[in-house]
Structures are given as C-alpha cells and as structure tokens.
Design an enzyme around this catalytic site. Structure first.
Site, PDB file in Angstrom:
ATOM      1  CG  ASP A 358     -33.823-131.084  63.960  1.00 52.85           C
ATOM      2  OD1 ASP A 358     -33.202-130.343  64.665  1.00 52.85           O
ATOM      3  OD2 ASP A 358     -35.153-130.793  63.860  1.00 52.85           O
ATOM      4  CD  GLU A 488     -34.083-122.837  68.171  1.00 48.60           C
ATOM      5  OE1 GLU A 488     -35.221-122.548  67.630  1.00 48.60           O
ATOM      6  OE2 GLU A 488     -33.044-123.127  67.869  1.00 48.60           O
ATOM      7  CD  GLN A 601     -36.283-127.097  71.214  1.00 49.33           C
ATOM      8  OE1 GLN A 601     -36.493-126.051  70.374  1.00 49.33           O
ATOM      9  NE2 GLN A 601     -35.926-127.989  70.763  1.00 49.33           N
TER      10      GLN A 601
END
Lengths: 768, 768
Positions: A358, A488, A601
């Site tokens: 991140d 994921e 995502q």
C-alpha cells in the site's frame, strides 16, 4: 443502500445523536493521532457497552506465534500484532453515587464532532440520572501535532442540581487486544509512580521489550477557580488514579484538565523514560491547556495549507477528501524513517504489521506531492534499509545470489504475516517497490537516488524475478506460476498478467537504468557491481525474459486475461449479485468467492494504471469495461484506481461514483467494516482520484502535465502540489483551469497538448 | 541411505542398545494399543532426555480454536486435537538416593522388544549407579485386547548389592500436548482418590467435557514373596502415588505389578466412572497378572490366525508386514461405530482428528478381507451417520439442496481442520467415500446396503459434484476449478484429472445404482426419493456432465495430465534431486515445493488404481512411468498404490522396492518423521501391495480373482482372506499357487483367465 450516519460538513465530522449500534464505527471515524501515536475515539468515562478499545504507538508490536500444526518450511515465524497500548484517556465520573455510563444513563442530547481543520475531538452531551439530576458535559481532546509525545483532555461537567461528583482520572496498563487468541496480556508493568502532580506507569511489551512510559497530570477547576484541590492518589498494579471528590452547586461547572505524555524506548534510553515523561508533563503544565492547544491548531492549519483539496458545490465530496487527508496526516508525518503507514493507521488492530505494498503503490504519490521531498525519500529508504532482510526472506524460500523478496507485511523487514497464498505468492509487491523508485525519480528528478540506493534494490528484485520466472517447454515462453495477483479473490494462479507485466517492467527498467548509469556514474556503478558480485551476463538473461514472456490474452473478447484459466469460470457480472449478498466476503464462503469470477480489487486495471503509456485508449476502454463489471471493490484499494482509469478514458460518471466510494468508504461504511478501523492507506487513493484522475496530473518528460475534467456535481476543485522546488496551485472548473505558481521561479507545465508557462508568483488561466 | 535401527526378526521388533537420539522414534515404533486406547512406548521410570509423552483414548479430543486473524467465512470453527491423556505407566525408582534415569545413568546393556505375536512390550537393561551398584531391570507391559479398559505392567529390579530402593508407582493427570500453542492444559482434574489398594484420578477435558477415570493398583513382591508390604499413599493435585520403600539384599529381585484401568464417559455414566474403574482393578487383582496376560496373548494369537501374512525367504519384508498388521489391529477393532482410524492411531499427536479419506481409500479393503463383514460395514455406517453433518458442511460453503461434502478431517462429522486449500479444495475425499460403497458392495455382495444406506450417501455426494462442477463457455466442457488433488504438493488447481474422474465415476455409479434399484427395490426407492425430494431430472443433469466433462491430456507425451498447466512446470525427475535434499518437505520451502513438478503421492496413479478396468495396459504403463519418475512418495499413502500398479503392469522390481518402502516406512524411517508417530493408515497399504499387488486379488463378476507374481527375493508368501462366508488361504511361490478353502462350502475363483473350483476344506494347487 448507504445509511448516512454523519452530517455532511466541509470541515467537520458530526454525529448528532448517540446510537450504540454504530458506536464502534464512530470510535474508528473520530480517531485522532499525530504520526507517532494515535487512538480510537473511545470515551474518557466508563462505557459498559460494546467498544473496541484502541490506543497505539508507532513501531510497537508483538510477535504472535504462527508455528501451529500446519506450519511449513518458509512460513513466517511470527505475525506482528499491533498492540493496544496503556491508556491515558480515562476519566471516570460518579455523581451522587451513580456512575456516568452512556450505555446506561438516559441520554437527552449528544453531539460528537471531529474538527478536522484544527485536529480536535469534541463531545457535548447531557444525561438525566436516576435521581433526576441532569448533567451537561463538554469534552475535547487532542494529540499534539507539535509536541508528539503529548496530548491533552478538557472535560467539563455541569450538574442541574447540587451534586457530589467524584472524578477518577487515570492511566491504565491493564489493556488487552481484542484479537488476542487466548486473552493473552502483552504488557508487563514495570513500575507505577504517582503523587499529587503526576502519575507514570512504565510498561514493557512481552518478547519485543518495547518500553513505554505513560504519564498523566490532572487538574480540576470549579468555574473560574484554578486548581480547586489536590487529587487523592490511588494505585493498583498497572492502574494509577488521581481522585477528586467535589461538591458542586447547581449550575456550577467543574472542569478536568488532563495532560498526558507517552515516551517510548524507540526514542529514549529506557532508564530515562519516566523522567522524560515527567518533564513533558511539567512543560504542559507550564504552557497551559490553551497554549498547548493553540500551537497544535496552528500546526494543523499549516498542514492544510500544504495539502488541502477544496471542492465547491458538493459538501459530501468535500468532507470525504478532507477526512482522508486528515487521517493520512494523522498517521504518517514522514520524519521518522523507522515508521511507515499501516493499513489501519492508529485506528484499529486488524492487519497487524505496519507496512504493506500500500505504501508504495498508493501512498507515495500523496506524500510526494504534498510534503517535502525528504518524506517520499524516507519512504523509499525504509525499503532500502531493509534490503538485507528482503534477501534473507528470499533465501528462506530457496532463492539465491542476492535475490530479494520484500515482505508482504512487515515491522522491521522480516515477513510477519502467515498465509502462504499471500506471503509466498503475492509477490507483485516486489514490482510495486521497484515501480516506486521509478515513480519517485520521475517526479523529483533525483537521479542520484538511483546510483546511491535505487539500483541496488532494483538489481536485487530483478534477480528475484529472474529466478522466479521459469521457462515452459510446453509454451516455449517464460511463465510465472503459482502467484496471487492484487486480486486476492484468487490464489495460486498461473501467469497473473499484472505480476508478469510488473516483473518484466522491473527487468527492463533495471537494465535501462544500468545502461544509463554506465554513462553517467561509471565509477560508482563499478563499485556497486563489485559489492553485489554483479555479472553483466545477468542483463542478457533479463532481456531474454522480457522479449519472450507469456502474457495471457483472450481473443474472443479481445481483452487482456487476468490469469490463465480465468475464462473457464462462470462469467457473471457484479450487477447480477443480489444486493443483500454484498459485500460477498461477508456473505459467501471463501470457497465460493475463490471460484467465482468476481474480482476483489483492481488487477488488470492496476496494470493499466501503472503502465498506461503502453496501451492505446481503446485497449484501456475495452479492458476497463470488462473488468469493472466483474470487480466488487471489496478491497479499499480498488475504487480509487478504477476511478483514475475511468477519468483517463473520460468516463466521468463512473469516475465520480468510484471517487465517492473511495473518499467516503469509511464515512458511509460501504464495506460494513469501519468499526474495525479505518482504511488509511486507501485514503491516498481519494487524493489520486482527484489529482491523477479528474485533474489528469502526470509527469511527462520532466514536466507536470494536466488533462482536467470535472464531475458535473462540482462547481470547482482545487489543490496544491509541490513539484521540484515549485509550489503550484491548480483550480479547475467546467470552463477553465487556473494555475497559480507560488514559487519564485517560472514553471512550464503541459496542459493536454500545449505548453503553458506559469510565471513566478503569478497565475495563468487556461480555457478548457 | 537407510540406517537400520532395529534387528530383523519375523515376529519381533528388537532394539539392542540404547541411543537417546532415536529414542523418540522408538517410542513410536514400540507403541501398544487395543483399539480403544493406546500409547507410545514411554519409559515407566523417570527419563530426563527428549521424549514425546503420549497416551491416547479413542474418541477423546479437544477443539482447538482456529478463528485467528485470517479466518474467513466457511473456515472450520476448530481443529480437533488428539489429546494426551492422564498417564498410568509411571514407576519411578530411586536406589540409595540416586534416581534411575537412562538419560543419566551409565548403561551396561539394553534391549527393547516388541513381541508382535503376543502383543507385549518388553525391556531388559542394566545400569551402573554412581555408587557402583549394578541394577538389572526387566519390564513388560501390555494393554489388554480382551478387557479393553485394562492394562498391566510388570517391573523387576535386581541390585548387585544390598540397596535401599524406593519405588513410586503413580498416575498423573498433569499431562500436556507437545503441540499446544501456549502450554495450555487441556484437562481439569475433578477428583483424586487413593488408598492402599488403588488410586483413581477423575479428569475432564476442557470444552468437550469427556470424563476419564484413570486408576492403578500396585503390588510389590520380593523374589517369590507375595505382596511384600502395603504402599504408602501420596497425593498432590492430579498425581496419586503408591510409594514403596524397600531394603533389598544382593541378588534379590523386587517386582512391581501394576494394574491400570481407564474408563471413559463415552462408555459409562459419568457418575459411575470411578466405581467402574475400581471394579476393573479389583477383577485384575483377582485374576492375577499371569492370567490377564495369558488371555491377552491368546487373543493376539487368534487375531494373527485371521490376518497374518507369511513371507518366506525375506525376514525384513516379513517383519514389515507383520508390524503393519500388528499396528492396524492395535488401532481399530471395528466394534465401536463411533471410532475410526486416525492417521497416527494411538502413536502421536500429529494430524489431530480421527478420520481422513485414508479410512475409505486405504484401510477398508484390509478390514474387509481380514475381519467380519460388520467391521467394514461399520466403517461405512460411520459416514452414513454423519451425512447430516456433511450436508451442513456443504451448506456452510454455499451448496444447497442436499449436497454433501464430507469433511477432510473429523471427529464427529464436522470439518475440523484448518487449511482452506485442504478443507475446501481437497474434495476428492467425497469420491473416495462414494467409491468405498461400491467397493464394499462389490466385495460383499451386500446389495441391501445400497437401498438402506448407500444410495442416500451417493445421491448427496452426486448433488455436490453437480453443483461443484461448472460449465466453461471457453472450453464448451464441464470443468472443476480450484481443487487440490491427492497430491498435496499442488493447491488450488483446475481440472485435477483424478478428482474429475472420481466425480464422474460417482455420478455414473449413482444413476446406474438408481436404475438398478428401480428394478429391484421400487417401493423403498420411492420412499427414499420422497425423503430426499429427489427429482429424476437430476439424473439427466448428471449424465450430461459425465458425457461432456473435461479431462486434461498431454498429446506430446501421450499421457493423462495431472491437472491443467502441469506441463508448464520445469520438468525435472526425482532422480535429479540430490539425496541430501530429500525428503524435500524437510529441506525446501513450501513455495519451492508447490511450484516444482514433484508429486507428493499417487494422484493420476491413484485414479489408474481405482478405475483400472477403464484403461488398457499400455496406458497404465505409459502413465506409471511418467508419474513414478516425478513422485517423491512423501506421503505415506503413496508407495503402496504405486506398488500395486507396478505389480499390475508386472514391473516386479519396482513393486518390490515400493512394497518395502511402504511396509518398512516407519521401521526404516524413510521420511525422517517416525518420531512424531507411526503412519497407521498407510499400513493397510502394505497389505494392499501384497494382496492386491503381488497376488493380484480382485473381485470380478462376484468372483475372487487372482493374478499372482512373486518378488525374486521371496520363497513364498501366503495370506488368508474372508470372502462372503468363505475363508480362503492363498500361498504363492514362483512355481505355483495353492488355494485352501477352510470353509464348509465349495468356492469357485478365477486365476488369470481360468476358473478354479476349490472344494470345501480342500486345497488346490495351480501351476503358474
């Protein structure tokens, strides 16, 4: 569908009534911090309802054991748990024998406010006690942005009748983590010291031996009378209390002023922690509450000068971006290279560890544009310093010869998460760390970074890719097997396009950088290659991979394929999922999620975002349409990237929808999990969605570039960026873009296809 | 490469000297048990060296918490831990103040023997104490096969000089599991009772509340003098001791006789456990040690009559198969439908749980052929009774309409393991459970089982396959995505050939069985379909999957493909792995193992084994050659299957090599892990390797079929099987096969292509 809990306001978060069912969420939302420490908005006074107690200190963690039955070679040795630290906020109140407790008292009014502009958490509420007394209470609390070991609380109580009020102001090291496996206690209390003036607990974390002094100094005032009386000191093990029994007349107000200080062995010698803590408390008392607050507020106002984004015409959008910027600035200040940006910052226990990909993939651009260049450089140096550990990490998995695999989650460079499908396989993080070097150099022009630090990291990562990529005799191509991409909701797939792409990008950037530095820094390069036993034949291996890598593609739809086999899944769209089954991660089994086509995502879209120059617009459009329809955005890191890409292809309605989703993710609790803590790292994604998305900011050939659009809901938006010794303010409305050069030298930028000179201290208006 | 620790002997396991470094392994090897309880061969006397203490009671477990940070929807709630139970073996010895402790005393001689024929564990050793006294000690211990709650120890000590010997005979509930996460204690001691006659501890497991009374009665004899003196009783919490201080003259022998009894709330009312325990002890005392032992020995001799395999000319092979049969008979007796066969039996903590697919896929044939038909039926009924839980388990994952997914590991029908890649994905176990029904009916001819129990399970499993299999628009075929095959060195693969094959086999067998029962049991079938809300359209769906399923195949090598993408892996052979890197699971990271082409255990070959009639010999040969070269056999369940298939294709040297590997897996510690416990479930694989492998036993059209071969190392081998009310003894040598029909009716069998009538009570010799 979205239930609005908080009142829309440009600068504040406001909760206008008390609802115990959202209290834990509000504890997250109203969190405060200063980059060194932070905490959830737990009440000062006793609260017997559901609450997630959280008070955190940067860099302090506990290595939770992971060697359970199914441990296998190469699994991490521990999971780094973020530790709930000794609490200094406690102020328990009893009135005529009845305890103040919002879970039990009759609440007449309640307002909780987070003043983001000034960094102050406030509450005003009144309750009616069983004996009919009405208490009116006002509290405010802040953690100083200036003196980062200090904090203060002002707590006022006004009874409607003459009352006997007992105030217990305390610090407490008997704290637990909610996520502890066996109600374990993670702190050993080493010493308790209390007198009339102050009380300090010294406590140490088990196993990691971080030592923390947590101190308080409590004063009580009656109306305008200074320090009414000296406290009675009480103590039990790990609990120190200043106790004030006070008779209060009708309509009098008693006010508790509590100063707190937290000193850590990360910053002081252990033997001096209590002393430093007491010195801090003494300086707070000398300064006084108001002065401490004023300097804190001034620091926040100046932070906002640097990093604010203004949106006119859309209060919710405005509130969202300010909330995000506020929380980012509370989490990371950039002046301590040992610290980094945890996914939940100081707002919850979940995720443990401090550093994920991140940081590089989402947070770096924000800090690069809104803070001094050293802040971004410090984020990069954090990884540079951990290179040795990253090489060890790769060795544990069987890689050799200086190959580095950076950890998925880390506190000190060691991998400290425990899911093989993540730690071994979600290796694209290595690509993000390489890409961040490129991104930093592209933005700052700091090419020295490459020869001094960057290339060493790039070579180690490239060596990893070289060994991790294998040759498929069946395909006659290089392949990367057994990875987990950013999505994921897949595990252990072959040839994740994004990972393959980032790996090849790294190899190519590394050998191009090598060639460039051979021209510009031959001597230093020689030294480095000796240090690394680098053989130039390695470059040839890398080139051969880049030219013959396998990238999955689907001919039928003409799209990039997320991974091999993706089209064998049943192709259902997100719009087909019943609303009451979302988020799917709260309603479906992990089995069902893994086997579905749904994407958690941005994955292919993440690649289009990073490497957009490699694709023409129609490719981006086609792939975005395909993948957006299948993406559930159940990672906080997802909607921002899709928003930027939607802006890029001028799909402005989608970009706006996804902007709101990212900027108000926690405020509107899209994913039904804000009570666990805030999604700090994705908050920079909201900034990206505006600056890179709507404003289309890029760096092209060392120039700032813009291609602005504006959502129809907005009148204008404006932001300020730092770029290579220039400060540029940008304001966009539907008709024009205004550039204000606040620095002393001219700046040439590019607006779409044209060059624009913005002279020093002047503004230029360009019609769109 | 293989270090021989134990002396070769036809009926015994013999360790001729003491080596502390292999002591834990010997504790596994010399384990004893009786199907209801069992234990590792821990020493009676104090031992301060490394030891894995283990004493286990069938059906007693603890639900270890699995809801840690990365828990996801559908993950099991707990991991069932096999519990180390209160110990009754302890006999501590002190001589003139010096403690007997083989880790510290000077050892002059040492022999440990497991007499498999009679079920007795023995030790004879002598040590020299610091004061020069030489102690000669003989011990023997057994757990009664007849009285399954009882056990006994005889422990004799003879000093070389007049000595003062203190004997402490004790029971102890202060036991721990080595694999406990936080040194947790799993037992609460409820009561201690001791007097001169006996001592009983009542203890209860935490959370699961199994209650166990563990009792002892101790006597001491001097030479031929009966009960020398009454013990002094001692007790602390959870520890009861009979203490005997004795003066012993030179060359006198003192002998401790200790009876133990363990009663469990699985079999008695809790309030009666202590009473029953004392009654057992009293009956032992009345019977006396020798009589208790004699009836136990007689029971073992009769077990051997039923299940022995004799091998002439190869002592190691003989010892191996008897060791396997001995351990199988110690683990499971088949007379309690609540119990099953844990992978480590009563010999270690690892793997937890009691039931894996091992039971159906490996153990069933052994018990089917060597025990009464009810034993095999009980193994099937165990699953039938857990069908409701299997349906719940599937529901938790999102399946509906009566689909059942049997657990990968279970104690009571609930899934109780915690690795998603196993619990969600290793679903081929459902196929094994279906196949076991077919196997049972094929062997026994018990077609009633199908309509009464079997079909209900088959329908539920078929409903699962129907929902788990999806249609790939890309392939225009049915596919099964995201599974783990038997080869656990892969995870989350698409279209594992074995799983696809077993799924289709189940669907086909179910609709064929349905059609058959429609003819033979229409009324009962009607009732069943109503109970299950079964719609015959479901049959059509199943047929359509069977006819259009995708099976991966590699054209280049002309082989079945283990899973999609397997050929993208670097193709290296097991022979290429350096010897010092094996077993790879102890030397390589899990990451490296997962991405390698190496196969843990039979996978495609497991399918060829189950469904051999579907393949011609050259197909089996080609695939066996390909996969055997890539299989590391690091699952105990692997070499036996490869051995059977090698025999099938007459690769007798390979079959023999793999037979030894499976039969002597623990004795020769091929996988360097015997210290953790024995591989009980794979022991039936050794039986398979001989009976199905070398002897080629099959059932063909309701007849026993044989196609015998014999390894050149063997003079002959013989075994006895039960088949449909017949007892047949088979003896094979290089020239001929002899069939002896021990039953009262004639039996027709098939030997290769010819029918052979074996008249009642007669033998027939057939030249090969």
């Amino acid at each position: 569908m979205i239930k609005k809990i908080y009142k829309a306001h440009e600068w504040q978060i406001i909760e206008e009534s008390f609802d115990a069912s959202v209290h834990e969420m509000s504890e997250s939302i109203f969190s405060i911090g200063n980059g060194q420490m932070g905490q959830r908005a737990n009440f000062e006074e006793h609260y017997s309802g559901h609450s997630l107690q959280g008070n955190y200190i940067g860099g302090v963690y506990y290595p939770d054991k992971t060697r359970v039955g199914w441990w296998k070679n190469g699994y991490p040795e521990y999971f780094a748990k973020v530790l709930n630290a000794p609490s200094w906020i406690g102020i328990d109140i009893t009135v005529d024998g009845e305890q103040l407790d919002l879970a039990k008292n009759k609440i007449l009014s309640f307002t909780r406010t987070l003043d983001m502009q000034r960094g102050i958490l406030q509450r005003s509420f009144s309750v009616e006690l069983l004996n009919g007394t009405v208490l009116t209470i006002d509290t405010e609390r802040f953690i100083s942005l200036v003196r980062t070991e200090m904090a203060a609380i002002k707590y006022s109580i006004k009874p409607s009748k003459k009352s006997f009020i007992e105030v217990s102001s305390f610090v407490d090291s008997n704290v637990k983590n909610t996520d502890a496996n066996y109600d374990e206690v993670f702190w050993n209390t080493l010493s308790n010291e209390i007198d009339d003036t102050d009380g300090v607990i010294l406590a140490e974390t088990k196993k990691t031996f971080f030592t923390i002094a947590t101190g308080m100094s409590s004063e009580i005032h009656l109306d305008s009378v200074n320090q009414l009386l000296n406290p009675i000191s009480k103590q039990k093990n790990g609990y120190l209390c200043h106790f004030f029994p006070v008779n209060v007349d009708q309509s009098q107000t008693i006010t508790v002023i509590k100063y707190a200080s937290v000193t850590s062995s990360l910053n002081h010698e252990k033997g001096l922690l209590v002393k430093r803590c007491k010195e801090n408390l003494a300086s707070c008392r000398i300064l006084g509450y108001n002065a401490l607050k004023e300097e804190h507020v001034a620091a926040w106002l100046s932070k906002w000068d640097e990093s604010d984004i203004k949106i006119e015409g859309d209060v919710e959008a405005q509130q969202g971006i300010r909330f995000n910027i506020f929380q980012l600035n509370q989490t990371y200040s950039g002046n301590d290279t040992r610290l980094n940006i945890g996914p939940k910052g100081f707002t919850g226990e979940k995720y443990g560890g401090s550093t994920y990909w991140d940081t590089e993939a989402f947070c770096l651009p924000f800090y690069m544009s809104t803070a001094h260049q050293d802040v971004a450089k410090n984020l990069l140096l954090y990884r540079y310093k951990q290179l040795g550990k990253a090489i060890e990490n790769a060795q544990k998995l069987g890689f050799a010869d200086g190959a580095a695999l950076y950890p998925m989650v880390t506190m000190n460079g060691e991998e400290c998460h425990n899911e093989w499908e993540i730690t071994f396989e979600e290796i694209h993080r290595n690509g993000a760390i390489a890409f961040a070097i490129f991104d930093y150099v592209r933005y700052t022009g700091d090419e020295d970074y490459l020869i001094n630090y960057g290339l060493e990291v790039l070579i180690a990562i490239s060596r990893f890719w070289k060994q991790r990529i294998t040759f498929s005799e069946a395909k006659k191509k290089y392949v990367m097997l057994g990875v987990t991409g950013p999505n994921e909701y897949e595990n252990n797939v072959n040839n994740n396009w994004y990972t393959n792409k980032l790996a090849c990008w790294t190899l190519q950037y590394t050998y191009e950088t090598f060639a460039m530095l051979k021209q510009t820094s031959a001597q230093k390069l020689d030294k480095l290659t000796q240090k690394l036993s680098f053989n130039e034949n390695e470059l040839a291996d890398w080139k051969s991979i880049v030219t013959n890598m396998y990238f999955p593609f689907n001919e039928e739809f003409g799209i990039i394929l997320q991974q091999e086999g993706y089209m064998d899944k049943e192709q259902i769209l997100v719009s087909d999922i019943p609303v009451n089954q979302r988020p799917i991660n709260q309603h479906w089994s992990w089995d069902r999620i893994l086997r579905s086509c749904f994407i958690k995502q941005a994955d292919v879209v993440q690649g289009l975002y990073c490497l957009e120059d490699q694709f023409d617009t129609s490719t981006i459009e086609k792939n975005f349409a395909f993948y957006e329809a299948r993406t559930v955005h159940e990672s906080s890191l997802s909607p921002c990237i899709h928003s930027v890409v939607a802006s890029k292809i001028k799909n402005i309605d989608k970009a706006y929808e996804l902007y709101l989703r990212t900027a108000r993710l926690d405020l509107d609790d899209y994913n039904h999990e804000a009570r666990e803590g805030l999604h700090i790292t994705s908050m920079s994604g909201s900034w990206l969605a505006i600056v890179k998305g709507f404003a289309g900011m890029r760096i092209k050939s060392d120039l700032l570039y813009f291609d602005p659009i504006i959502p129809k809901q907005w009148k204008s938006y404006s932001f300020r960026i730092l770029f290579r010794n220039h400060v540029l303010q940008v304001k966009v409305n539907a008709m024009q873009t205004e550039f204000l050069n606040e620095s002393g030298t001219d700046l040439t930028i590019k607006l779409k296809e044209r060059f624009v000179l913005v002279p020093a201290h002047q503004s230029v208006i360009e019609i769109l």
